[in-house]
Design a protein around this motif. Structure first.
Motif, mmCIF file in Angstrom:
data_model
loop_
_atom_site.group_PDB
_atom_site.id
_atom_site.type_symbol
_atom_site.label_atom_id
_atom_site.label_comp_id
_atom_site.label_asym_id
_atom_site.label_seq_id
_atom_site.Cartn_x
_atom_site.Cartn_y
_atom_site.Cartn_z
ATOM 1 N N ALA A 173 0.076 1.497 -10.603
ATOM 2 C CA ALA A 173 -0.601 0.896 -9.436
ATOM 3 C C ALA A 173 -1.853 0.181 -9.938
ATOM 4 C CB ALA A 173 -0.980 1.964 -8.418
ATOM 5 N N THR B 275 0.415 8.933 0.280
ATOM 6 C CA THR B 275 0.827 10.070 -0.552
ATOM 7 C C THR B 275 2.212 10.567 -0.141
ATOM 8 O OG1 THR B 275 -0.408 11.510 0.945
ATOM 9 C CG2 THR B 275 -1.530 10.819 -1.068
ATOM 10 N N VAL C 258 5.980 8.626 -4.270
ATOM 11 C CA VAL C 258 5.241 9.004 -5.479
ATOM 12 C C VAL C 258 6.212 9.490 -6.563
ATOM 13 C CG1 VAL C 258 3.459 10.523 -6.431
ATOM 14 C CG2 VAL C 258 3.116 9.480 -4.198
ATOM 15 N N TYR D 110 0.863 -1.184 0.000
ATOM 16 C CA TYR D 110 0.000 0.000 0.000
ATOM 17 C C TYR D 110 0.895 1.228 0.000
ATOM 18 C CZ TYR D 110 -3.109 3.688 1.645
ATOM 19 O OH TYR D 110 -3.809 4.868 1.756
ATOM 20 N N THR D 111 0.629 2.161 -0.899
ATOM 21 C CA THR D 111 1.429 3.385 -0.911
ATOM 22 C C THR D 111 0.535 4.567 -0.561
ATOM 23 O OG1 THR D 111 1.067 3.655 -3.298
ATOM 24 C CG2 THR D 111 3.052 2.501 -2.626
ATOM 25 N N ALA E 123 -2.678 2.126 -4.250
ATOM 26 C CA ALA E 123 -2.200 3.473 -3.947
ATOM 27 C C ALA E 123 -3.272 4.343 -3.306
ATOM 28 C CB ALA E 123 -1.708 4.135 -5.238
ATOM 29 N N ALA F 98 -6.499 2.812 -6.899
ATOM 30 C CA ALA F 98 -6.362 3.830 -5.850
ATOM 31 C C ALA F 98 -7.720 4.448 -5.576
ATOM 32 C CB ALA F 98 -5.394 4.923 -6.272
ATOM 33 N N SER G 279 -1.049 7.735 -9.470
ATOM 34 C CA SER G 279 -0.136 6.583 -9.455
ATOM 35 C C SER G 279 -0.710 5.401 -10.245
ATOM 36 C CB SER G 279 0.159 6.152 -8.020
ATOM 37 O OG SER G 279 0.854 7.187 -7.345
ATOM 38 N N TYR H 101 7.727 6.290 -8.285
ATOM 39 C CA TYR H 101 6.739 5.194 -8.334
ATOM 40 C C TYR H 101 7.133 4.076 -9.289
ATOM 41 C CZ TYR H 101 2.399 3.364 -6.617
ATOM 42 O OH TYR H 101 1.485 2.592 -5.946
#
Length: 301
Positions: free
Chosen positions: A233, A199, A204, A196-197, A223, A236, A228, A207
């Motif tokens: 990704a 902010t 970012v 899980y990314t 994300a 998101a 992203s 990425y």
């Protein structure tokens, strides 16, 4: 002759990446819609700190010396640098996850100081639901983040508490610099079921380094930033950063028209959008549920 009421807005961002650029463009569009343009005497300046806190502090000092009518500070580290530099010039922050934890404002509601702005905080329970929809059997969730970013530290702390309630645990990998992101992601291979990314500006900015690892190791990336998804990704659920910029710009316009920042409560984004990328999902070893694709704001091809 410049008009007597020529206004000046100085904008600074911690780094340039699509989400933060969209905030800047949104602020500009909101000013334009309200009649504030360079043709009509608006002085607009923009600088980026290239992800460097020392440069952020230099930009903050320069802007304070320029005495603009409003300084717009995009992302937590930039906002911290600007707020530390002036107690008198109006500051409007944007794309800050937790302005209270970042010590930009004392609490909820009007600050009573020279500061107001827009938070891009996300309800994390919804993020965890999204992870479960994409990887139903996930037990370990990886997170790469910069421990020097207050916004990321806040999210990591909340995820540590929230994931166990959903039957999952957090596995952390730190990336203090942009160049560390790839190695941090590789350190999670074999230990996590999904990454899980949030902010995090370092993450970012780099990425593509994460996507490379996600595809090679078949680990899906989920994300918090919709831009992203275009970069690889799987999905998101995030803020529309151009809308966030428009909302930020509306606060700037109020201040240019005479409102005091300390009387304007800071706000959060009014709507979330779901972006999905079925192609990225296939490369990262998962299939997105048809219902999720149907409910998406945008399907990235």
């Amino acid at each position: 002759m410049t008009p007597a009421h020529a206004q000046s807005v100085a904008v600074a961002s911690i780094v340039e990446h699509p989400a933060l650029d969209a905030v800047k463009d949104g602020v500009r569009d909101a000013l334009k819609a309200a009649g504030y343009t360079e043709a009509k005497g608006l002085k607009w300046q923009f600088q980026t700190a290239q992800g460097n806190n020392a440069i952020a502090a230099q930009i903050a000092r320069k802007y304070v010396g320029d005495k603009p009518d409003v300084i717009v500070a995009i992302a937590t580290p930039m906002a911290q640098a600007v707020v530390a530099s002036t107690k008198s010039i109006p500051v409007v922050f944007s794309a800050v996850t937790d302005p209270v934890a970042a010590q930009l404002v004392p609490g909820v509601g009007p600050s009573g100081t020279n500061v107001t702005g827009l938070s891009d905080a996300l309800p994390l329970e919804k993020q965890i639901d999204l992870i479960k929809k994409i990887v139903p059997n996930a037990k370990k969730i990886g997170m790469v983040y910069n421990p020097g970013e207050a916004n990321s530290v806040v999210v990591v702390k909340q995820m540590r508490e929230l994931l166990p309630k959903a039957g999952m645990t957090l596995v952390e990998a730190t990336a203090p610099r942009t160049v560390d992101v790839g190695a941090a992601a590789r350190s999670l291979v074999g230990k996590v079921d999904a990454i899980y990314t949030n902010t995090d500006n370092n993450v970012v900015s780099a990425y593509e380094a994460l996507v490379k690892v996600g595809e090679a190791a078949k680990i899906p990336l989920i994300a918090a930033d919709t831009d992203s998804v275009k970069r690889g990704a799987v999905a998101a659920l995030g803020v529309n950063y151009h809308d966030l910029g428009l909302q930020t710009g509306a606060l700037v316009v109020k201040i240019l028209k005479g409102a005091k920042p300390g009387d304007l409560a800071w706000e959060t984004s009014s709507k979330l959008e779901l972006y999905v990328n079925p192609g990225a999902a296939a490369k990262q070893g998962v299939t997105l549920p048809e219902s999720l694709i149907k409910s998406a704001t945008k399907v990235v091809k």
